[in-house]
Design a protein around this motif. Sequence first.
Motif, PDB file in Angstrom:
ATOM      1  N   ILE A   1       0.892  -1.193  -0.100  1.00 34.68           N
ATOM      2  CA  ILE A   1       0.095  -0.086  -0.125  1.00 34.68           C
ATOM      3  C   ILE A   1       0.993   1.184  -0.155  1.00 34.68           C
ATOM      4  O   ILE A   1       0.514   2.288  -0.573  1.00 34.68           O
ATOM      5  CB  ILE A   1      -0.868  -0.069   1.268  1.00 34.68           C
ATOM      6  CG1 ILE A   1      -1.898  -1.173   1.149  1.00 34.68           C
ATOM      7  CG2 ILE A   1      -1.618   1.363   1.273  1.00 34.68           C
ATOM      8  CD1 ILE A   1      -2.841  -1.163   2.272  1.00 34.68           C
ATOM      9  N   LEU A   2       1.835   1.221   0.918  1.00 37.39           N
ATOM     10  CA  LEU A   2       2.720   2.505   0.977  1.00 37.39           C
ATOM     11  C   LEU A   2       3.651   2.602  -0.184  1.00 37.39           C
ATOM     12  O   LEU A   2       3.846   3.666  -0.728  1.00 37.39           O
ATOM     13  CB  LEU A   2       3.667   2.379   2.294  1.00 37.39           C
ATOM     14  CG  LEU A   2       2.924   2.309   3.554  1.00 37.39           C
ATOM     15  CD1 LEU A   2       3.551   2.302   4.747  1.00 37.39           C
ATOM     16  CD2 LEU A   2       2.103   3.870   3.693  1.00 37.39           C
ATOM     17  N   TYR A   3       3.880   1.648  -0.625  1.00 37.12           N
ATOM     18  CA  TYR A   3       4.861   1.484  -2.051  1.00 37.12           C
ATOM     19  C   TYR A   3       3.941   2.165  -3.149  1.00 37.12           C
ATOM     20  O   TYR A   3       4.278   2.983  -4.047  1.00 37.12           O
ATOM     21  CB  TYR A   3       5.313   0.187  -2.512  1.00 37.12           C
ATOM     22  CG  TYR A   3       5.941   0.093  -3.721  1.00 37.12           C
ATOM     23  CD1 TYR A   3       7.710   0.535  -3.924  1.00 37.12           C
ATOM     24  CD2 TYR A   3       5.473  -0.207  -5.164  1.00 37.12           C
ATOM     25  CE1 TYR A   3       8.073   0.518  -4.894  1.00 37.12           C
ATOM     26  CE2 TYR A   3       6.022  -0.339  -6.264  1.00 37.12           C
ATOM     27  CZ  TYR A   3       7.436   0.099  -6.302  1.00 37.12           C
ATOM     28  OH  TYR A   3       7.941   0.019  -7.442  1.00 37.12           O
ATOM     29  N   SER A   4       2.616   1.896  -3.119  1.00 37.05           N
ATOM     30  CA  SER A   4       1.782   2.457  -4.160  1.00 37.05           C
ATOM     31  C   SER A   4       1.798   3.907  -4.054  1.00 37.05           C
ATOM     32  O   SER A   4       1.258   4.668  -4.928  1.00 37.05           O
ATOM     33  CB  SER A   4       0.443   1.681  -4.101  1.00 37.05           C
ATOM     34  OG  SER A   4      -0.365   2.104  -3.216  1.00 37.05           O
ATOM     35  N   LYS A   5       1.837   4.278  -2.970  1.00 37.06           N
ATOM     36  CA  LYS A   5       1.711   5.845  -2.751  1.00 37.06           C
ATOM     37  C   LYS A   5       3.108   6.766  -2.831  1.00 37.06           C
ATOM     38  O   LYS A   5       3.351   7.813  -2.617  1.00 37.06           O
ATOM     39  CB  LYS A   5       1.470   6.244  -1.085  1.00 37.06           C
ATOM     40  CG  LYS A   5       0.042   5.566  -0.712  1.00 37.06           C
ATOM     41  CD  LYS A   5      -1.097   6.398  -1.468  1.00 37.06           C
ATOM     42  CE  LYS A   5      -2.480   6.290  -1.236  1.00 37.06           C
ATOM     43  NZ  LYS A   5      -3.505   7.250  -1.959  1.00 37.06           N
ATOM     44  N   GLY A   6       4.187   5.815  -3.517  1.00 38.59           N
ATOM     45  CA  GLY A   6       4.927   6.466  -3.954  1.00 38.59           C
ATOM     46  C   GLY A   6       6.453   6.407  -2.952  1.00 38.59           C
ATOM     47  O   GLY A   6       7.580   6.734  -3.248  1.00 38.59           O
ATOM     48  N   PHE A   7       6.306   5.574  -1.893  1.00 39.19           N
ATOM     49  CA  PHE A   7       7.595   5.289  -0.983  1.00 39.19           C
ATOM     50  C   PHE A   7       8.247   4.242  -1.285  1.00 39.19           C
ATOM     51  O   PHE A   7       8.113   3.265  -2.041  1.00 39.19           O
ATOM     52  CB  PHE A   7       7.013   5.326   0.435  1.00 39.19           C
ATOM     53  CG  PHE A   7       6.353   6.322   1.031  1.00 39.19           C
ATOM     54  CD1 PHE A   7       7.077   7.352   1.420  1.00 39.19           C
ATOM     55  CD2 PHE A   7       4.971   6.351   1.291  1.00 39.19           C
ATOM     56  CE1 PHE A   7       6.258   8.609   2.090  1.00 39.19           C
ATOM     57  CE2 PHE A   7       4.165   7.261   1.801  1.00 39.19           C
ATOM     58  CZ  PHE A   7       4.821   8.177   2.179  1.00 39.19           C
ATOM     59  N   SER A   8       9.878   4.301  -1.196  1.00 35.32           N
ATOM     60  CA  SER A   8      10.488   3.140  -1.281  1.00 35.32           C
ATOM     61  C   SER A   8      10.493   2.388  -0.058  1.00 35.32           C
ATOM     62  O   SER A   8      10.252   2.964   1.106  1.00 35.32           O
ATOM     63  CB  SER A   8      12.011   3.592  -1.541  1.00 35.32           C
ATOM     64  OG  SER A   8      12.320   4.304  -2.746  1.00 35.32           O
ATOM     65  N   ILE A   9      10.637   1.149  -0.070  1.00 40.00           N
ATOM     66  CA  ILE A   9      10.275   0.074   0.918  1.00 40.00           C
ATOM     67  C   ILE A   9      11.748  -0.709   1.154  1.00 40.00           C
ATOM     68  O   ILE A   9      12.058  -1.356   0.656  1.00 40.00           O
ATOM     69  CB  ILE A   9       9.062  -0.678   0.560  1.00 40.00           C
ATOM     70  CG1 ILE A   9       7.891   0.155   0.462  1.00 40.00           C
ATOM     71  CG2 ILE A   9       8.906  -1.735   2.058  1.00 40.00           C
ATOM     72  CD1 ILE A   9       7.430   1.208   1.654  1.00 40.00           C
ATOM     73  N   THR A  10      12.027  -0.791   2.543  1.00 39.52           N
ATOM     74  CA  THR A  10      13.121  -1.721   2.998  1.00 39.52           C
ATOM     75  C   THR A  10      12.386  -2.451   4.119  1.00 39.52           C
ATOM     76  O   THR A  10      11.884  -1.847   4.977  1.00 39.52           O
ATOM     77  CB  THR A  10      14.249  -0.965   3.655  1.00 39.52           C
ATOM     78  OG1 THR A  10      14.968  -0.305   2.742  1.00 39.52           O
ATOM     79  CG2 THR A  10      15.363  -1.968   4.394  1.00 39.52           C
ATOM     80  N   ILE A  11      12.579  -3.896   4.087  1.00 42.77           N
ATOM     81  CA  ILE A  11      12.040  -4.866   4.942  1.00 42.77           C
ATOM     82  C   ILE A  11      13.264  -5.295   5.478  1.00 42.77           C
ATOM     83  O   ILE A  11      13.904  -6.009   5.129  1.00 42.77           O
ATOM     84  CB  ILE A  11      11.115  -6.022   4.173  1.00 42.77           C
ATOM     85  CG1 ILE A  11       9.888  -5.290   3.202  1.00 42.77           C
ATOM     86  CG2 ILE A  11      10.838  -6.760   5.242  1.00 42.77           C
ATOM     87  CD1 ILE A  11       8.931  -4.731   3.863  1.00 42.77           C
ATOM     88  N   ILE A  12      13.247  -5.115   7.028  1.00 38.96           N
ATOM     89  CA  ILE A  12      14.288  -5.830   7.678  1.00 38.96           C
ATOM     90  C   ILE A  12      13.294  -7.228   8.595  1.00 38.96           C
ATOM     91  O   ILE A  12      12.489  -6.887   8.965  1.00 38.96           O
ATOM     92  CB  ILE A  12      14.784  -4.873   8.891  1.00 38.96           C
ATOM     93  CG1 ILE A  12      15.576  -3.692   8.052  1.00 38.96           C
ATOM     94  CG2 ILE A  12      15.782  -5.606   9.744  1.00 38.96           C
ATOM     95  CD1 ILE A  12      16.397  -2.683   9.155  1.00 38.96           C
ATOM     96  N   HIS A  13      13.941  -8.137   8.247  1.00 38.09           N
ATOM     97  CA  HIS A  13      13.118  -9.403   8.916  1.00 38.09           C
ATOM     98  C   HIS A  13      14.285 -10.253   9.341  1.00 38.09           C
ATOM     99  O   HIS A  13      15.554 -10.139   9.203  1.00 38.09           O
ATOM    100  CB  HIS A  13      12.566  -9.756   7.596  1.00 38.09           C
ATOM    101  CG  HIS A  13      13.537 -10.649   6.480  1.00 38.09           C
ATOM    102  ND1 HIS A  13      14.004 -11.828   6.550  1.00 38.09           N
ATOM    103  CD2 HIS A  13      13.949  -9.906   5.269  1.00 38.09           C
ATOM    104  CE1 HIS A  13      14.719 -11.993   5.649  1.00 38.09           C
ATOM    105  NE2 HIS A  13      14.989 -10.992   4.920  1.00 38.09           N
TER     106      HIS A  13
END
Length: 467
Positions: free
Chosen positions: A32-44
């Motif tokens: 959802i947030l990626y679709s709003k234009g943000f770059s995403i990093t997932i730390i897991h």
Amino acid sequence: MRMEKQRKGVRLVLLPLPFQGHINPMLQLANILYSKGFSITIIHTTFNPPNPLNYPHFTFCPIQDGITDSSSLDLLHLIILLNIRCVTPFRDMLAKVISDARDNKEIVACLISDALFYFTQAVSNTFELPRIVLRTSGISSFVPFLLFPLLIERGYIPIQDSQLEETVTEIPPLKVKDLPLIDTKEPEKYYKELSNLVEGTKASCGVIWNSFEDLESSPLSYLRQEFQIPFFPIGPFHKYSSSSSSSSSSSSSLLTQDQSCISWLDRHKPNSVIYVSFGSLAAITAAKFMEIAWGLASSMHPFLWVIRKGMVIDDGKECLDPPFPAGFIDNLEGRGYIVKWAPQQEVLAHKAVGAFWTHCGWNSTLESICEGVPMICMPFFTDQKVNARYVSSVWKIGVQFEGEVKREEVVKMIRGLIEGNNKEGSQIRERVLDLKEKARVSWNHGGSSYTYLDALVNFILSFEPKR
């Protein structure tokens, strides 16, 4: 969902709790947030990691949690251990992500962590990085967590058998037996974890809820009076996905989904099948398994049943194979279909499914509401008990086992919901279809969740940049 222009140089860091019911909504939120234009990093964590190949548009950063064998740990102790062992590796990885972002002329706007990863508040403070928490359960179930000290003080906890059916006057319509507890020999550790959860949430900058306002307006209003931070009920997350719900759910599933059940459903009449699934963690005794099996068979309705490895326990040991009596499946004449894991969102959206027998995990509850499928509730622990009470007694979109599971009661519940041949069953179906429509309105343009999502985006963009 419509993809918006990339917000140049604005990156978000997300940390999911490594359990199926927590990973799914966190990755849905990331989309959802990626679709709003943000770059995403997932730390897991390396324990139960997501598959990066399914999300090529995200950056994945694994951290070592030191957990090589979780079989000897129950859920409580596993969460405690994760909150201890992840501190240093997470801090080091977050420092690297921030440094790499700076080198790439990006900013890390905030951290979004699962609320049960409460250790992240102290870490984010050291970086002066805003932390928003994602609460993957419903709003209703958070209220008892907040009130636990009061419930202990007033004698509801620890629970006495003689009190089980009493109403908790501070949080009606919950009964004492509905309080979100787990079976543990160390209850004080559980109470401490709940305190950590609540305090960590209060210390955050805001809370994202996978729920919608029309569904939980009353508990939402109550919690807003208790917290001095903004709330963003932007759910149901899975309905925002630009891809099909089935592909979205399969990409984040920790278990292999058996798609063959869809072609089996295709052969059945609308609203004729009972779908049975108790989630990824719950276990039942062999005796209860038999009552469920005979009840499903005796209902004479077709059923799709998820029986995953480790679900049935007999004499304290996992049953390697479902303990059906000889010839049981053959005598069903094709009415029963068994899978180890199902593409649940696709199953619930199928026209053949007329009812869902569920453990009432929040994702399952929300997915059932969104497809207008009435529920049979059999909760096991924690928030599932609260969800089940709301399904059966507040929203009145399902029925609940109030005592032991007996095959005769199973037959009665299934026929009441599938056939709709009594007033209660008919009214339940009408109410769940009404909630389905309210959910649809919420995530569409102008709806409450749509509006809260815009507010969340603006809230994130308001943070002082950390370069």
